[in-house]
Design an enzyme around this catalytic site. Sequence first.
Site, short mmCIF file in Angstrom:
data_model
loop_
_atom_site.label_atom_id
_atom_site.label_comp_id
_atom_site.label_asym_id
_atom_site.label_seq_id
_atom_site.Cartn_x
_atom_site.Cartn_y
_atom_site.Cartn_z
N CYS A 30 28.56 39.96 57.47
CA CYS A 30 28.25 39.24 56.23
C CYS A 30 29.41 39.26 55.24
O CYS A 30 30.35 40.05 55.37
CB CYS A 30 26.98 39.82 55.60
SG CYS A 30 27.27 41.37 54.78
N SER B 161 25.82 52.18 57.66
CA SER B 161 26.84 51.66 58.59
C SER B 161 28.03 51.10 57.82
O SER B 161 29.18 51.43 58.10
CB SER B 161 26.22 50.58 59.47
OG SER B 161 27.20 49.92 60.21
N ASN B 162 27.77 50.26 56.81
CA ASN B 162 28.90 49.60 56.14
C ASN B 162 29.74 50.61 55.37
O ASN B 162 30.96 50.45 55.25
CB ASN B 162 28.41 48.42 55.29
CG ASN B 162 27.86 48.85 53.96
OD1 ASN B 162 28.61 49.03 53.01
ND2 ASN B 162 26.55 49.04 53.88
N SER C 81 25.07 49.71 49.79
CA SER C 81 23.80 50.29 49.34
C SER C 81 23.99 51.38 48.28
O SER C 81 23.05 52.08 47.93
CB SER C 81 23.03 50.85 50.54
OG SER C 81 23.89 51.56 51.40
N HIS D 145 20.45 51.75 65.12
CA HIS D 145 20.45 51.33 63.71
C HIS D 145 19.24 50.41 63.48
O HIS D 145 18.93 49.56 64.33
CB HIS D 145 21.76 50.60 63.38
CG HIS D 145 21.92 50.35 61.91
ND1 HIS D 145 21.29 49.31 61.27
CD2 HIS D 145 22.61 51.01 60.95
CE1 HIS D 145 21.60 49.33 59.98
NE2 HIS D 145 22.41 50.37 59.77
N THR E 82 25.38 42.90 61.00
CA THR E 82 26.06 42.32 59.82
C THR E 82 27.09 43.25 59.19
O THR E 82 27.91 42.81 58.39
CB THR E 82 25.03 41.98 58.73
OG1 THR E 82 24.32 43.17 58.40
CG2 THR E 82 24.08 40.89 59.17
N HIS F 278 19.86 52.23 52.73
CA HIS F 278 20.27 53.58 53.11
C HIS F 278 20.95 54.30 51.95
O HIS F 278 22.17 54.41 51.89
CB HIS F 278 21.20 53.52 54.33
CG HIS F 278 20.46 53.29 55.60
ND1 HIS F 278 21.02 52.72 56.72
CD2 HIS F 278 19.18 53.58 55.94
CE1 HIS F 278 20.12 52.66 57.68
NE2 HIS F 278 18.99 53.17 57.23
N CYS G 28 17.14 41.11 54.35
CA CYS G 28 18.21 40.31 53.74
C CYS G 28 18.26 38.94 54.42
O CYS G 28 18.23 38.85 55.66
CB CYS G 28 19.54 41.02 53.91
SG CYS G 28 20.92 40.01 53.32
N GLU H 11 18.80 47.79 61.78
CA GLU H 11 19.07 46.35 61.88
C GLU H 11 19.12 45.91 63.35
O GLU H 11 18.63 44.83 63.70
CB GLU H 11 20.39 45.99 61.18
CG GLU H 11 20.63 44.49 61.19
CD GLU H 11 21.98 44.09 60.64
OE1 GLU H 11 22.45 44.70 59.65
OE2 GLU H 11 22.58 43.17 61.21
#
Length: 334
Positions: A207, A236-237, A280, A136, A177, A50, A108, A138
């Site tokens: 993760c 998201s992260n 990302s 999302h 994750t 992303h 991943c 994932e």
Amino acid sequence: MNLQVTRPPLSIRLCGPRGFCAGVDRAIQIVVLALKAYGAPVYVRHEIVHNRYVVEGLEAKGAVFVEELDEIPAEHRAQPVVFSAHGVPKSVPEDAVSRSLFYLDATCPLVSKVHKQAMRHQRLGRHVVLIGHAGHPEVIGTMGQLPPGAVSLVETVDDVDRYEPADPDNLGYVTQTTLSVDDTAGVIARLQQRFPNLTAPAADSICYATTNRQEAVKQAAPGCDLFIIVGAPNSSNSKRLVEVALRAGAKRSLLVQRADELDWADIGAIGTLGLSAGASAPEVIVDEIIAAFKERFDARIDLAVTTEENENFLVNRELRGVPLTAEDMAWVNG
Ligand code: SF4
């Protein structure tokens, strides 16, 4: 007449670890190596990661981004199509095989691990509870590892309170994750409270990269006038890092994709800036942001490193013989 303008002092707390994780690095390498090995076009299903800068950089090298496999012209069937780092439902590789497409999976390995844990729960007769954000990629990929109805998605403590499973004594959970470590602990605690026989996955689903980036921001945030997270609004992260910075004591936090988005009038007079980047977000953009602040402030970099990372994931077998040079990745790594 002295025209020299005095720039105000600024301490930049530069978090480490920040930016690319091993899964994102690997996904980008897969597209770069596929272009070297097979030539353009290389198709990529969904944004590989992303980040617009990454997507546009790969497009400039000959990658073509599609949302679905039926967008790939029949005459290009022999060219590879890469699946994104977020993972895909099982139906996607099946569809690729039925269309005689040559695919390279850039999921991943840590997302694949979550897929395996979800499948294990199901194999052992448990209904799977997935903690994650609806829509999302994932989450779509993880839900798509199991038949329809085998997974229930919960996002918040309120969702858990509303959840009425058919067999409350036979549940197993996994998570996306890239969630907030602290929020997820609250959701898991409520699940355990309501369903004491709930089975945890064999290993944490959030993760190492998500955990480490959140911890570094948490440590650096107290006392920051502003905390900038380099990242995309659909990452998201990266969005979680903005929340972590605010909760840990930064007065303000902004998600920024490029330096030209910085609104200097809005930023105003600041003395301490926190700076990090989502998994990302390329390091070249972090450099760009620092350079923009250095033009306006007498900036000093104070490293805020909480841990070292040395994870490295191998690319697909088909690409292992293709040489990858530092120059191939300089457009993202600087
Ligand atoms: S954020 Fe974590 S799970 Fe996602 S690609 Fe990076 S290492 Fe893999």
